[in-house]
Design a protein around this motif. Structure first.
Motif, PDB file in Angstrom:
ATOM      1  N   SER A  94      33.334  36.298  31.434  1.00  0.00           N
ATOM      2  CA  SER A  94      32.048  36.337  32.123  1.00  0.00           C
ATOM      3  C   SER A  94      31.177  35.147  31.728  1.00  0.00           C
ATOM      4  O   SER A  94      30.828  34.976  30.561  1.00  0.00           O
ATOM      5  N   SER A 128      29.532  41.989  34.348  1.00  0.00           N
ATOM      6  CA  SER A 128      30.791  41.299  34.054  1.00  0.00           C
ATOM      7  C   SER A 128      31.886  41.593  35.078  1.00  0.00           C
ATOM      8  O   SER A 128      32.822  40.803  35.220  1.00  0.00           O
ATOM      9  N   SER A 132      35.247  40.735  30.029  1.00  0.00           N
ATOM     10  CA  SER A 132      33.999  40.404  29.345  1.00  0.00           C
ATOM     11  C   SER A 132      34.031  38.983  28.805  1.00  0.00           C
ATOM     12  O   SER A 132      33.044  38.241  28.899  1.00  0.00           O
TER      13      SER A 132
END
Length: 369
Positions: free
Chosen positions: A283, A75, A280
């Motif tokens: 991603s 990520s 995150s």
């Protein structure tokens, strides 16, 4: 060296105590049983295996590239932090991500073992108790294998993720006998199967591929068991009782989706939690990973008869509604066949090595004469 010496973060109290509710159920009917479940029980007995001998533990593992993870799958890739990482840092990041992932597999398998034991205790029918007893052994073997991999090959573990802990706690604290089936066999095992399969198919590293392939062969039976038992039982429930279970599924799916971020890993690399969560969420790889992880859960939930309007809307909001039409039987069959193919490939390679060794010995003897 004990496990506590290998944790990346402090796991807290070494024992997590979950108050158990519900009744232990005995049955005095020893003759009756559903043919499908008894056949699955027989298969569970026939397919037992030893993790010490079926897995080739002599295979070397590079802990800094244990799964062959491409840079794009991490990520941090493409963020302002990525350019600051040395090759050594990137290897360490891979080690932490793989250890975090396999640690959650390990904790989940222990949870599955405890839930399977609870099903033995609380299921009203003997055929379900029989099968759950074989599953309890399966889950013990899986926890043994993941624990060994993390201790011997990675040298690093992560504590149980908060969302996984929450779902396990909710599953075990519920007094209704079918909830360990629903929480474990459908949600946690379904998500684990998809995660195992994605890594199994992507990795070129032989030891983790063996572990995941053989574990998945067992898990395919476990999901089949949950489907059979719950499909029969849910046909008898009222609409209100079905809606209660759908609410549990919705909450559990949100917890499982949030579990997959690995924010703790980024925090250990000096990134503040809020930024780690934002990274995150952005991603692309994680978004795809999340969607595919529900490929086993959504069709299973639909198959057992939990498909009310609110649940369908929740899956639509999560972008996974169309997965309800996936062919779950085909996926399960592929999981079992993958293990058989791997065995055949390994045995063929071992046979070639033995033949070559014999031929070399004969040739050596002829030369000496």
């Amino acid at each position: 060296m004990g496990t506590y010496d290998l944790y990346a973060n402090d796991p807290g109290d070494p024992h997590w105590r979950v108050p158990a509710t519900g009744a232990a159920r005995f049955t005095w009917e020893y003759d009756d049983g559903r043919d499908r479940l008894l056949a699955l029980y027989q298969k569970g007995k026939d397919k037992q295996w030893d993790g010490r001998t079926r897995i080739d533990w002599d295979l070397e593992v590079d802990p800094y590239d244990a799964l062959g993870t491409p840079e794009e799958a991490m990520s941090l890739y493409g963020t302002r932090h990525w350019g600051k990482l040395s090759d050594r840092d990137k290897g360490e990041l891979r080690r932490h991500y793989a250890s975090w992932q396999f640690s959650q597999f390990l904790h989940g398998e222990q949870g599955a073992m405890i839930c399977a034991a609870r099903i033995v205790e609380s299921a009203p029918d003997l055929d379900a108790k029989f099968y759950s007893a074989t599953q309890t052994m399966d889950e013990a073997r899986h926890a043994e294998i993941y624990g060994r991999f993390l201790h011997e090959k990675m040298g690093l573990l992560y504590p149980v993720d908060d969302d996984l802990r929450s779902l396990l706690g909710d599953t075990l604290r519920d007094s209704r006998w079918d909830m360990p089936y629903l929480g474990m066999q459908v949600l946690i095992e379904g998500l684990a199967l998809a995660a195992f399969g994605m890594i199994r198919d992507a990795t070129d590293k032989p030891l983790p591929k063996q572990i995941l392939t053989y574990v998945m062969q067992d898990e395919a039976r476990h999901v089949a068991f949950g489907r059979m038992a719950l499909r029969d039982y849910y046909r008898q429930l009222t609409d209100a009782e079905l809606r209660e279970r759908e609410e549990f599924v919705i909450e559990g799916c949100h917890l499982m989706r949030d579990r997959l971020r690995g924010v703790e890993v980024l925090e250990n690399f000096g990134i503040p939690r809020a930024e780690a969560e934002a990274i995150s969420e952005r991603s692309e790889f994680l978004r795809l990973f999340r969607k595919l992880l529900f490929s086993r859960i959504v069709p299973c939930v639909k198959d057992i008869g939990l498909w009310g309007e609110r649940l369908r809307r929740a899956y639509a909001d999560m972008g996974v509604f169309e997965l309800g039409d996936s062919d779950l039987d085909r996926l399960m069959t592929q999981d079992e066949e993958a293990a058989d193919r791997l065995d055949a490939e390994r045995f063929a390679a071992e046979e070639r090595e033995r033949v070559a060794e014999v031929e070399a010995t004969i040739e050596s003897g002829a030369t000496e004469d």
